[in-house]
Design an enzyme around this catalytic site. Structure first.
Site, mmCIF file in Angstrom:
data_model
loop_
_atom_site.group_PDB
_atom_site.id
_atom_site.type_symbol
_atom_site.label_atom_id
_atom_site.label_comp_id
_atom_site.label_asym_id
_atom_site.label_seq_id
_atom_site.Cartn_x
_atom_site.Cartn_y
_atom_site.Cartn_z
ATOM 1 N NE ARG A 2 -11.312 81.642 36.301
ATOM 2 C CZ ARG A 2 -12.557 81.579 35.692
ATOM 3 N NH1 ARG A 2 -13.545 82.676 35.988
ATOM 4 N NH2 ARG A 2 -12.444 80.834 34.519
ATOM 5 N NE ARG A 48 -17.672 78.080 35.897
ATOM 6 C CZ ARG A 48 -18.166 78.838 36.844
ATOM 7 N NH1 ARG A 48 -17.516 79.820 37.147
ATOM 8 N NH2 ARG A 48 -19.281 78.286 37.555
ATOM 9 C CG ASP A 98 -7.987 85.847 21.833
ATOM 10 O OD1 ASP A 98 -7.907 86.771 20.991
ATOM 11 O OD2 ASP A 98 -8.998 85.673 22.505
ATOM 12 C CB ALA A 99 -5.880 86.004 26.669
ATOM 13 C CG ASP A 129 -17.251 85.177 22.977
ATOM 14 O OD1 ASP A 129 -18.160 85.755 23.804
ATOM 15 O OD2 ASP A 129 -16.914 83.914 23.220
ATOM 16 C CG ASN A 170 -16.432 79.592 22.125
ATOM 17 O OD1 ASN A 170 -17.152 78.881 22.718
ATOM 18 N ND2 ASN A 170 -16.741 80.851 22.159
ATOM 19 C CB THR A 171 -19.864 77.355 18.645
ATOM 20 O OG1 THR A 171 -20.717 77.739 17.718
ATOM 21 C CG2 THR A 171 -20.306 76.455 19.590
ATOM 22 C CG HIS A 172 -20.503 84.053 20.207
ATOM 23 N ND1 HIS A 172 -20.496 84.225 21.846
ATOM 24 C CD2 HIS A 172 -20.871 85.044 19.850
ATOM 25 C CE1 HIS A 172 -21.161 85.133 21.920
ATOM 26 N NE2 HIS A 172 -21.233 85.748 21.098
#
Ligand code: GRF
Length: 202
Positions: free
Chosen positions: A64, A90, A140-141, A144, A106-108
């Site tokens: 990974r 991912r 972030d880690a 979402d 990101n888009t969620h």
């Protein structure tokens, strides 16, 4: 502002960004598209638009961390100021975030913090909410969990199934993403803990 898009799927969000970046006044240009899947539909859209594409397949790496580092390198080749994850399925690990953290959005397809994860639309429908929506946030880690930049509400209709609801959300989502990417490109972001504002001042 040079933008790299990460995607794993059909790329309707990418298509919207490509349409917007044709206008020089938009302020952002998609200079590269990176996917984990060689058969992602979004790669075809990118190539048709003359945008360079790179595939970084997890199966090609021992673990990974190696994949994550290779992904960070592949993105770096394009020298982006902003990385947009749009349907990238991912998690971005510590090596990637060490290099690109703070510049990855990101888009969620749900109103975070409700319904995070890979099935946000299905989960919202199952929960019986009457209003859901979409969220653009810094990555972030967590899954979402990053600071929220913008959100828009979308109504849930009684006869909705997952596909129909997701399509209604995606119509709003791509407008929101195009708006946010353009404004961030032109005005920058300022982050104070979990509070994010578009517009420099920082
Ligand atoms: C979007 O709704 C995104 O929020 C979700 O997957 C969808 C990707 O759609 N993670 P597309 O590949 O941009 O059409």
């Amino acid at each position: 502002t040079r933008v790299v898009v990460l995607l794993s799927g059909t790329g309707s969000n990418l298509a919207a960004l490509l349409a917007a970046h044709a206008d020089p006044a938009y302020g952002a240009r998609v200079v590269g598209v990176v996917s984990d899947k060689p058969d992602a539909g979004g790669l075809v859209l990118a190539r048709e638009a003359g945008v360079a594409t790179v595939v970084v397949r997890p199966g090609d790496f021992d673990d990974r961390a190696a994949w994550d580092a290779a992904l960070a390198e592949a993105v770096g080749v394009f020298r982006p100021s902003l990385v947009v994850s749009a349907g990238f399925m991912r998690l971005l690990g510590a090596p990637f975030l060490a290099r690109w953290g703070g510049r990855v959005i990101n888009t969620h397809p749900a109103l975070l913090p409700s319904f995070p994860g890979a099935h946000g639309v299905r989960d919202a429908l199952a929960h019986g909410v009457k209003v859901t929506g979409c969220t653009v946030h810094l990555i972030d880690a967590g899954v979402d969990t990053g600071p929220i930049i913008a959100q828009r509400a979308v109504e849930v209709r009684d006869d909705d199934d997952e596909a129909r609801l997701h399509e209604r959300i995606k119509t709003v989502e791509r407008e929101l993403l195009v708006d946010v990417v353009g404004r961030v490109a032109r005005e920058g972001l300022s982050v104070d803990g979990r509070r994010v504002r578009i517009g420099s001042g920082g």
